[in-house]
Design an enzyme around this catalytic site. Structure first.
Site, PDB file in Angstrom:
ATOM      1  N   SER A  17       0.793  -1.236   0.000  1.00 47.79           N
ATOM      2  CA  SER A  17       0.000   0.000   0.000  1.00 47.79           C
ATOM      3  C   SER A  17       0.825   1.286   0.000  1.00 47.79           C
ATOM      4  O   SER A  17       0.259   2.357  -0.225  1.00 47.79           O
ATOM      5  CB  SER A  17      -0.942   0.024   1.201  1.00 47.79           C
ATOM      6  OG  SER A  17      -1.988  -0.888   1.015  1.00 47.79           O
ATOM      7  N   TYR A  39      -4.888   4.008   7.867  1.00 49.97           N
ATOM      8  CA  TYR A  39      -6.238   3.448   8.015  1.00 49.97           C
ATOM      9  C   TYR A  39      -6.818   3.799   9.375  1.00 49.97           C
ATOM     10  O   TYR A  39      -6.727   4.955   9.798  1.00 49.97           O
ATOM     11  CB  TYR A  39      -6.224   1.926   7.749  1.00 49.97           C
ATOM     12  CG  TYR A  39      -5.406   1.602   6.539  1.00 49.97           C
ATOM     13  CD1 TYR A  39      -5.859   1.971   5.277  1.00 49.97           C
ATOM     14  CD2 TYR A  39      -4.148   1.012   6.637  1.00 49.97           C
ATOM     15  CE1 TYR A  39      -5.094   1.730   4.154  1.00 49.97           C
ATOM     16  CE2 TYR A  39      -3.379   0.768   5.513  1.00 49.97           C
ATOM     17  CZ  TYR A  39      -3.864   1.135   4.278  1.00 49.97           C
ATOM     18  OH  TYR A  39      -3.094   0.910   3.188  1.00 49.97           O
ATOM     19  N   VAL A  86       1.277  -3.574   3.799  1.00 45.56           N
ATOM     20  CA  VAL A  86       1.290  -4.865   4.503  1.00 45.56           C
ATOM     21  C   VAL A  86       2.573  -5.670   4.264  1.00 45.56           C
ATOM     22  O   VAL A  86       2.751  -6.723   4.870  1.00 45.56           O
ATOM     23  CB  VAL A  86       0.058  -5.764   4.192  1.00 45.56           C
ATOM     24  CG1 VAL A  86      -1.197  -5.209   4.807  1.00 45.56           C
ATOM     25  CG2 VAL A  86      -0.087  -6.018   2.707  1.00 45.56           C
TER      26      VAL A  86
HETATM   27  O1  DON Z   1      -4.756  -4.795  -1.712  1.00 48.57           O
HETATM   28  C1  DON Z   1      -4.192  -5.302  -0.757  1.00 48.57           C
HETATM   29  O2  DON Z   1      -4.790  -5.863   0.149  1.00 48.57           O
HETATM   30  C2  DON Z   1      -2.679  -5.223  -0.734  1.00 48.57           C
HETATM   31  N1  DON Z   1      -2.151  -5.318  -2.047  1.00 48.57           N
HETATM   32  C3  DON Z   1      -2.221  -3.925  -0.104  1.00 48.57           C
HETATM   33  C4  DON Z   1      -2.821  -3.667   1.257  1.00 48.57           C
HETATM   34  C5  DON Z   1      -1.930  -2.913   2.157  1.00 48.57           C
HETATM   35  O3  DON Z   1      -0.736  -2.840   1.991  1.00 48.57           O
HETATM   36  C6  DON Z   1      -2.561  -2.326   3.365  1.00 48.57           C
HETATM   37  N2  DON Z   1      -1.581  -1.632   4.172  1.00 48.57           N
HETATM   38  N3  DON Z   1      -1.219  -1.682   5.275  1.00 48.57           N
END
Ligand code: DON
Length: 315
Positions: free
Chosen positions: A64, A243, A261
């Site tokens: 993200s 978030y 993540v």
């Molecule tokens: O779309 C997703 O769930 C992942 N590609 C990215 C989510 C993410 O990194 C949330 N951050 N903390």
């Protein structure tokens, strides 16, 4: 003058010894295998000095954090029209939540939750093919970081493409409200691809330089966005970048930051430094446990905070 060499060394030592390291993301299977024992950190100052600690050269999945660069590109394409399709409010919900989308008729709260980033990917896809748009995105990040070795990790891309049902649901749901122009599968091909870019802390801190320098890459003077736009991207990072933990991050760290993540966080001390930290263990909100702690320690040691004026003596 802060002794950033000593500060980074102290923080790295503390993080490597920390007992409570969080858990790696497991809904994208290869991320679950990443060693939570590692920690990396890089600081690039406005005048171009680089300070590193731990595994600052080790690649991790951008995830993200890519949403910052995608937002920057999308604003360049459509300008403020973007805000007709995406909000600018903290969601108070998980990054992959679907609940608000129904009551808010397919308009995501902000560009950093997954739904918002999927709309941003639709903008960046434009009329192009996902493969070309992903190549364009990768070129943009390489330019920001001044590093042509940055690339998409194909294993992560394949894995998320095979398991990303939640994002497919979000995309389909927004499509039903008319808030995606292109087919959900094509939009997600770009979105998953941008998330699957692999970077290390030095590359990420370099890529974030334009956000500390009023929209310009400091050494080349190349303008990426206007100063006003850089300020606004920083505002969104502060209010929405973590978030449902964004308030806690602002309270503890006091700098704009964006997490992923993969365990990376990009943080910005405007006028002073661009900072990247990485540790794969996540807290309950999906943000790097030790990355957040490391930035909290850095803010305490340096006094860097957007709530306290950034003209810190000696930097
Ligand atoms: O779309 C997703 O769930 C992942 N590609 C990215 C989510 C993410 O990194 C949330 N951050 N903390």
């Amino acid at each position: 003058m802060h002794d950033l060499t000593a500060i980074v060394a102290d923080i790295t030592e503390e993080m490597l010894a920390a007992p409570d390291r969080g858990r790696p993301a497991d809904y994208i299977p290869p991320l679950a295998r990443v060693d939570v024992g590692k920690f990396g950190m890089a600081i690039v100052t406005l005048d171009g000095r680089v300070f590193t600690g731990g595994s600052a050269d080790e690649l991790f999945s951008l995830q993200s954090v890519s949403k910052v660069f995608a937002l920057t590109l999308a604003l360049g394409r459509v300008g403020d029209q973007l805000w007709n399709r995406v909000g600018r409010e903290p969601s108070g919900s998980a990054f992959n939540s679907i609940v608000q989308l129904e009551s808010e008729r397919g308009i995501p709260r902000n560009p950093f939750i997954n739904a918002g980033a999927i709309v941003v990917a639709d903008v960046n896809l434009g009329r192009g093919a996902p493969r070309e748009s992903l190549a364009e995105f990768t070129r943009f990040v390489r330019h920001l970081a001044d590093d042509d070795t940055i690339a998409v990790d194909q294993e992560i891309l394949k894995s998320e493409s095979e398991t990303g049902y939640r994002n497919l649901a979000l995309a389909n749901y927004m499509k039903s409200f008319g808030n995606l122009n292109r087919p959900p599968e094509d939009v997600l091909a770009l979105y998953f691809g941008q998330c699957a870019i692999a970077m290390n802390c030095v590359q990420l801190a370099m890529a974030g330089r334009y956000l500390m320098a009023a929209g310009r890459i400091p050494d080349s003077g190349h303008r990426i966005v206007s100063a006003a736009r850089a300020r606004r991207i920083n505002a969104l990072m502060l209010t929405c970048g973590h978030y449902d933990a964004s308030g806690d991050f602002a309270f503890r760290v006091g700098l704009p930051g964006k997490s992923g993540v993969g365990g990376g966080i990009l943080a910005v001390a405007p006028g002073v430094a661009s900072i990247a930290v990485w540790s794969a263990g996540l807290n309950a909100q999906g943000n790097s446990q030790l990355g957040t702690l490391a930035l909290e320690r850095l803010a305490v040691r340096t006094g860097w905070s957007v709530f306290d004026g950034m003209n810190v003596p000696g930097i």
